[in-house]
Motif scaffolding. Structure first.
Motif, PDB file in Angstrom:
ATOM      1  N   LEU A 352       1.917  -4.087   2.278  1.00 46.27           N
ATOM      2  CA  LEU A 352       1.587  -2.682   2.127  1.00 46.27           C
ATOM      3  C   LEU A 352       0.688  -2.387   3.307  1.00 46.27           C
ATOM      4  O   LEU A 352      -0.492  -3.043   3.358  1.00 46.27           O
ATOM      5  N   VAL A 353       0.833  -1.304   3.976  1.00 47.04           N
ATOM      6  CA  VAL A 353      -0.270  -0.922   5.007  1.00 47.04           C
ATOM      7  C   VAL A 353      -0.584   0.561   4.569  1.00 47.04           C
ATOM      8  O   VAL A 353       0.431   1.284   4.670  1.00 47.04           O
ATOM      9  N   GLY A 354      -1.771   0.797   4.557  1.00 46.46           N
ATOM     10  CA  GLY A 354      -2.116   2.272   4.227  1.00 46.46           C
ATOM     11  C   GLY A 354      -3.657   2.559   3.953  1.00 46.46           C
ATOM     12  O   GLY A 354      -4.176   1.589   3.952  1.00 46.46           O
ATOM     13  N   TYR A 355      -3.724   3.805   3.823  1.00 43.88           N
ATOM     14  CA  TYR A 355      -5.300   4.204   3.457  1.00 43.88           C
ATOM     15  C   TYR A 355      -5.268   3.844   1.971  1.00 43.88           C
ATOM     16  O   TYR A 355      -4.259   4.021   1.184  1.00 43.88           O
ATOM     17  N   LYS A 356      -6.456   3.500   1.655  1.00 44.03           N
ATOM     18  CA  LYS A 356      -6.721   2.891   0.462  1.00 44.03           C
ATOM     19  C   LYS A 356      -6.419   3.746  -0.982  1.00 44.03           C
ATOM     20  O   LYS A 356      -5.651   3.301  -1.909  1.00 44.03           O
ATOM     21  N   THR A 357      -6.708   5.067  -0.725  1.00 41.63           N
ATOM     22  CA  THR A 357      -6.237   6.082  -1.577  1.00 41.63           C
ATOM     23  C   THR A 357      -4.904   6.249  -1.976  1.00 41.63           C
ATOM     24  O   THR A 357      -4.391   6.198  -3.094  1.00 41.63           O
ATOM     25  N   TYR A 358      -4.033   6.067  -0.975  1.00 38.90           N
ATOM     26  CA  TYR A 358      -2.733   5.977  -1.180  1.00 38.90           C
ATOM     27  C   TYR A 358      -1.962   4.822  -1.683  1.00 38.90           C
ATOM     28  O   TYR A 358      -1.046   4.769  -2.285  1.00 38.90           O
ATOM     29  N   LEU A 359      -2.543   3.660  -1.246  1.00 39.27           N
ATOM     30  CA  LEU A 359      -2.166   2.523  -1.918  1.00 39.27           C
ATOM     31  C   LEU A 359      -2.677   2.423  -3.362  1.00 39.27           C
ATOM     32  O   LEU A 359      -1.645   1.855  -4.169  1.00 39.27           O
ATOM     33  N   ASP A 360      -3.690   3.167  -3.893  1.00 37.68           N
ATOM     34  CA  ASP A 360      -3.893   2.772  -5.183  1.00 37.68           C
ATOM     35  C   ASP A 360      -2.896   3.872  -5.891  1.00 37.68           C
ATOM     36  O   ASP A 360      -2.727   3.460  -7.325  1.00 37.68           O
ATOM     37  N   LEU A 361      -2.252   4.826  -5.297  1.00 35.96           N
ATOM     38  CA  LEU A 361      -1.331   5.440  -6.026  1.00 35.96           C
ATOM     39  C   LEU A 361      -0.026   4.791  -6.615  1.00 35.96           C
ATOM     40  O   LEU A 361       0.708   5.234  -7.449  1.00 35.96           O
ATOM     41  N   ILE A 362       0.191   3.593  -5.908  1.00 31.92           N
ATOM     42  CA  ILE A 362       1.434   2.847  -6.309  1.00 31.92           C
ATOM     43  C   ILE A 362       1.505   2.121  -7.386  1.00 31.92           C
ATOM     44  O   ILE A 362       2.697   1.794  -8.028  1.00 31.92           O
ATOM     45  N   GLY A 363       0.251   1.811  -8.058  1.00 31.37           N
ATOM     46  CA  GLY A 363      -0.057   1.074  -9.092  1.00 31.37           C
ATOM     47  C   GLY A 363       0.461  -0.297  -9.060  1.00 31.37           C
ATOM     48  O   GLY A 363       0.310  -1.201  -8.203  1.00 31.37           O
ATOM     49  N   SER A 364       1.414  -0.553 -10.294  1.00 30.11           N
ATOM     50  CA  SER A 364       1.742  -2.178 -10.402  1.00 30.11           C
ATOM     51  C   SER A 364       2.849  -2.525  -9.316  1.00 30.11           C
ATOM     52  O   SER A 364       3.045  -3.723  -9.111  1.00 30.11           O
ATOM     53  N   LEU A 365       3.403  -1.384  -8.756  1.00 35.02           N
ATOM     54  CA  LEU A 365       4.297  -1.860  -7.565  1.00 35.02           C
ATOM     55  C   LEU A 365       3.619  -2.597  -6.425  1.00 35.02           C
ATOM     56  O   LEU A 365       4.472  -3.034  -5.539  1.00 35.02           O
ATOM     57  N   ALA A 366       2.596  -2.228  -6.330  1.00 35.12           N
ATOM     58  CA  ALA A 366       1.762  -3.227  -5.239  1.00 35.12           C
ATOM     59  C   ALA A 366       1.363  -4.564  -5.696  1.00 35.12           C
ATOM     60  O   ALA A 366       0.765  -5.505  -4.800  1.00 35.12           O
ATOM     61  N   ASP A 367       1.733  -5.019  -6.929  1.00 32.60           N
ATOM     62  CA  ASP A 367       1.237  -6.185  -7.533  1.00 32.60           C
ATOM     63  C   ASP A 367       1.920  -7.297  -6.562  1.00 32.60           C
ATOM     64  O   ASP A 367       3.359  -7.153  -6.245  1.00 32.60           O
ATOM     65  N   GLY A 368       1.482  -8.393  -6.033  1.00 33.12           N
ATOM     66  CA  GLY A 368       1.876  -9.506  -5.388  1.00 33.12           C
ATOM     67  C   GLY A 368       2.134  -9.488  -3.884  1.00 33.12           C
ATOM     68  O   GLY A 368       2.639 -10.120  -3.262  1.00 33.12           O
ATOM     69  N   LYS A 369       1.811  -8.041  -3.566  1.00 35.14           N
ATOM     70  CA  LYS A 369       1.870  -7.874  -1.989  1.00 35.14           C
ATOM     71  C   LYS A 369       0.539  -8.125  -1.248  1.00 35.14           C
ATOM     72  O   LYS A 369      -0.425  -7.848  -1.587  1.00 35.14           O
ATOM     73  N   GLN A 370       0.773  -8.402   0.059  1.00 33.53           N
ATOM     74  CA  GLN A 370      -0.372  -8.320   0.976  1.00 33.53           C
ATOM     75  C   GLN A 370      -0.649  -6.933   1.192  1.00 33.53           C
ATOM     76  O   GLN A 370       0.263  -6.389   1.968  1.00 33.53           O
ATOM     77  N   GLN A 371      -1.996  -6.425   0.895  1.00 39.58           N
ATOM     78  CA  GLN A 371      -2.501  -5.371   1.222  1.00 39.58           C
ATOM     79  C   GLN A 371      -3.241  -5.106   2.598  1.00 39.58           C
ATOM     80  O   GLN A 371      -4.309  -5.857   2.545  1.00 39.58           O
ATOM     81  N   HIS A 372      -2.959  -3.944   3.348  1.00 39.52           N
ATOM     82  CA  HIS A 372      -3.777  -3.971   4.522  1.00 39.52           C
ATOM     83  C   HIS A 372      -4.317  -2.405   4.421  1.00 39.52           C
ATOM     84  O   HIS A 372      -3.458  -1.685   5.128  1.00 39.52           O
ATOM     85  N   GLU A 373      -5.701  -2.622   4.011  1.00 38.05           N
ATOM     86  CA  GLU A 373      -6.114  -0.958   3.810  1.00 38.05           C
ATOM     87  C   GLU A 373      -6.820  -0.780   5.231  1.00 38.05           C
ATOM     88  O   GLU A 373      -7.370  -1.625   5.976  1.00 38.05           O
ATOM     89  N   SER A 374      -6.952   0.554   5.556  1.00 41.75           N
ATOM     90  CA  SER A 374      -7.651   1.027   6.636  1.00 41.75           C
ATOM     91  C   SER A 374      -7.987   2.648   6.568  1.00 41.75           C
ATOM     92  O   SER A 374      -7.530   3.181   5.502  1.00 41.75           O
ATOM     93  N   ASP A 375      -8.989   2.971   7.332  1.00 39.64           N
ATOM     94  CA  ASP A 375      -9.480   4.451   7.193  1.00 39.64           C
ATOM     95  C   ASP A 375      -8.284   5.413   7.532  1.00 39.64           C
ATOM     96  O   ASP A 375      -7.397   5.232   8.277  1.00 39.64           O
ATOM     97  N   ASN A 376      -8.463   6.518   6.822  1.00 37.79           N
ATOM     98  CA  ASN A 376      -7.222   7.450   7.112  1.00 37.79           C
ATOM     99  C   ASN A 376      -7.338   7.913   8.310  1.00 37.79           C
ATOM    100  O   ASN A 376      -6.507   8.614   8.846  1.00 37.79           O
ATOM    101  N   ARG A 377      -8.327   7.794   9.234  1.00 34.94           N
ATOM    102  CA  ARG A 377      -8.320   8.590  10.375  1.00 34.94           C
ATOM    103  C   ARG A 377      -7.745   7.487  11.494  1.00 34.94           C
ATOM    104  O   ARG A 377      -7.846   7.698  12.817  1.00 34.94           O
ATOM    105  N   GLU A 378      -7.505   6.191  11.166  1.00 31.91           N
ATOM    106  CA  GLU A 378      -7.128   5.188  12.020  1.00 31.91           C
ATOM    107  C   GLU A 378      -5.754   5.037  11.975  1.00 31.91           C
ATOM    108  O   GLU A 378      -4.932   4.027  12.154  1.00 31.91           O
TER     109      GLU A 378
END
Length: 578
Positions: A352-378
């Motif tokens: 999963l790639v995205g702005y942390k705020t948006y990744l947090d909205l996914i909830g348990s659907l993000a479990d077990g995924k590699q998460q790649h957070e970045s700033d919203n302006r990048e």
């Protein structure tokens, strides 16, 4: 080996922990939970019996985290043909017991073992053949296909009655079992990738040892491959996968053949084939050798090579899959606004790639995924990262809120593809999954202000000059569009909203309805209507979507003090009837 993802059914929140442990070993499983008694599930239901019977009829393997008796009584009216029944298991709420109930001659015992291992318990297997023979002949392990299952029942009965069996071919899962193997046995088990005609006293297993390599687009590829297999007297169920150079990953020919044979397509990078190509092998021959470690059969076609491995091939350990990149919209906030398509993508994605705020909205659907957070302006860096991950064979979901094609990451990804055009990105399967946009959610929360012609304008002048924005506001106002304003105010940008209001007031009356919707679908959501002349920078921020009505937009004041806002479908003068 299951071809259909299981359904895990729970009746209470206490079962969620056990369900998640099971999903960790069955990643494609769907979690069904009783409405009002469970949360964080994939699908909510209100009627347990109807839901369970519907899933059973669909052929879905069923894992009920509940009493075995409930499952038995619920499904009893449907039990008629055990050959057609999907696996059904009962799991104790605390994970202390795993009980296979149906499909004992098929894959339920293997499924029970996988679940029991995840829960660190022993499965309650009662199938006589499985216990005495040390294997389930009707349910061979991955990499083997039973050609004549209809002969297996009598075959197993004869074995349990004392018959001996001779084993022709190599299959460790058989030779290491408790089978009464004797070179002079009256029964025979044959393991071969060759075309043979089974008989009543002979079970035939086809091992997945055949690799088919394709290097170029071919007319009527499916028919040609099937003919080549027939000419070589090879069984198509022994085909483990379709293999090719990564440059051909987008070739529909390869995926059509893989789909027709029901096997995966896997691809090799130039570095993985370089040595073989330097020895004079064609791209197809090099891919076949890389997949099997053996020389291909004599040349059958310039673009196709077939090779046979000494043991079954696990395609997932060879080469890489075609990379997939899904750009998804989660809606303004909360899983209730995610489409089923988006939820399915999130369940299947590896990264999963995205702005942390948006990744947090996914909830348990993000479990077990590699998460790649970045700033919203990048956005550009985020798009490059996602494309590079997908090019390596990953299934990447780029997460946007709202709709990904409206002021969001879909455009950023295609801009990067266009600007940099890296060859390795050509092989990626890119898909955009729409979401509910912020303006749709804002409109729905207060009525129907988008009921007639409308447009959307971003007030951010970071990526376009203010002169263009001001021109568009004036043109939209003069044309009498309802206008949805995105990105109205930030810490660094405050004057733009005031200027937009001033432009609008040249064409709209001061009492024109304006909808302010903030934190849609999230904690602290507010939706209200004000007059246009009250619109000021202090009334909004970057989490606010603003909808400015047209000259026809109306309000309805309700007895409880709230207001509906809508724009009539007819553009003629409208007089309400009182």
């Amino acid at each position: 080996m299951m071809n259909v993802a299981p359904a895990i059914v729970i009746l209470g929140q206490n079962s969620v922990i056990v369900a998640r442990k099971i999903i960790s070993v069955l990643p494609g499983a769907t979690l069904y939970g009783l409405e009002n008694r469970t949360s964080g599930v994939d699908v909510s239901f209100t009627n347990f019996g109807e839901t369970l019977r519907e899933l059973f009829v669909q052929g879905r393997p069923l894992i009920g985290i509940c009493a075995a008796g409930i499952l038995i009584r619920t499904l009893a009216p449907l039990l008629s043909d055990k050959r057609q029944e999907p696996p059904v298991l009962a799991v104790a709420e605390d994970g202390s017991a795993v009980v296979p109930l149906l499909d004992g001659l098929g894959g339920v015992n293997d499924l029970a073992r996988r679940i029991a291992e995840a829960l660190d318990v022993k499965p309650a297997i009662t199938t006589t053949g499985d216990l005495r023979l040390g294997t389930t002949l009707l349910s061979p392990p991955p990499g083997y296909h039973l050609a004549n299952p209809d002969d297996a029942k009598k075959f197993i009965s004869d074995l349990l009655a004392g018959a001996q069996v001779k084993l022709e071919g190599i299959a460790p899962w058989l030779s290491d079992s408790k089978l009464p193997i004797d070179p002079n046995g009256d029964l025979t088990i044959q393991v071969t990738e060759r075309l043979v005609i089974p008989t009543v006293n002979c079970l035939v297993y086809h091992p997945a040892t055949i690799a088919i390599a394709i290097s170029d687009i071919i007319d009527d590829a499916v028919a040609l491959v099937q003919q080549l297999l027939a000419d070589a007297k090879l069984e198509k169920t022994s085909v483990a996968g379709i293999f090719a150079p990564i440059a051909a990953a987008a070739d529909p020919t390869i995926h059509a053949v893989a789909s027709a044979l029901g096997v995966p397509a896997r691809f090799f990078t130039p570095n993985q084939l370089e040595s073989l190509l330097s020895q004079g092998y064609s791209p197809a021959q090099a891919a076949a050798i890389a997949a099997t470690g053996t020389s291909p059969l004599s040349s059958l076609s310039p673009q196709i090579a077939i090779a046979i491995a000494p043991q079954p091939i696990d395609p997932s350990s060879i080469g890489q899959p075609r990379g997939r990149l899904a750009i998804i919209g989660t809606g303004p906030g909360g899983t209730k606004w995610m489409s089923p398509e988006v939820k399915d993508i999130l369940k299947s994605a590896t990264d999963l790639v995205g702005y942390k705020t948006y990744l947090d909205l996914i909830g348990s659907l993000a479990d077990g995924k590699q998460q790649h957070e970045s700033d919203n302006r990048e956005e550009e860096a985020r798009a490059k990262m996602a494309l590079d991950l997908a090019a390596s064979g990953r299934y990447v979901a780029v997460v946007s809120s709202g709709d990904p094609g409206i002021y969001a990451m879909a455009t950023a990804v295609f801009e990067v593809c266009d600007r940099y055009a890296k060859p390795e990105w050509d092989s990626i399967d890119i898909h955009v999954a729409p979401g509910i946009s912020a303006m749709q959610a804002a409109a729905a929360a207060i009525g129907a202000p988008l009921g007639h012609d409308f447009c959307a304008i971003s007030l951010s002048d970071i990526l376009k000059p203010w002169s263009a924005i001001e021109q568009r506001i004036a043109a939209a106002a003069e044309a009498d569009f309802v206008i949805a304003f995105y990105n109205p105010v930030s810490k660094e940008r405050t004057w733009q909203l005031a200027e937009a209001r001033n432009i609008l007031l040249r064409y709209r009356t001061p009492d024109t309805p304006v909808v302010l919707a903030r934190n849609l679908g999230r904690p602290g959501q507010t939706v209200k209507a004000i007059a246009l002349d009250q619109l000021a920078p202090a009334t909004a921020d970057m989490r606010t979507i603003i909808i400015v009505g047209s000259t026809k937009t109306r309000t309805i004041k309700r007895s409880n003090g709230s207001i509906w806002v809508y724009t009539p479908r007819r553009y003629t003068d409208f007089n309400p009837i009182f």
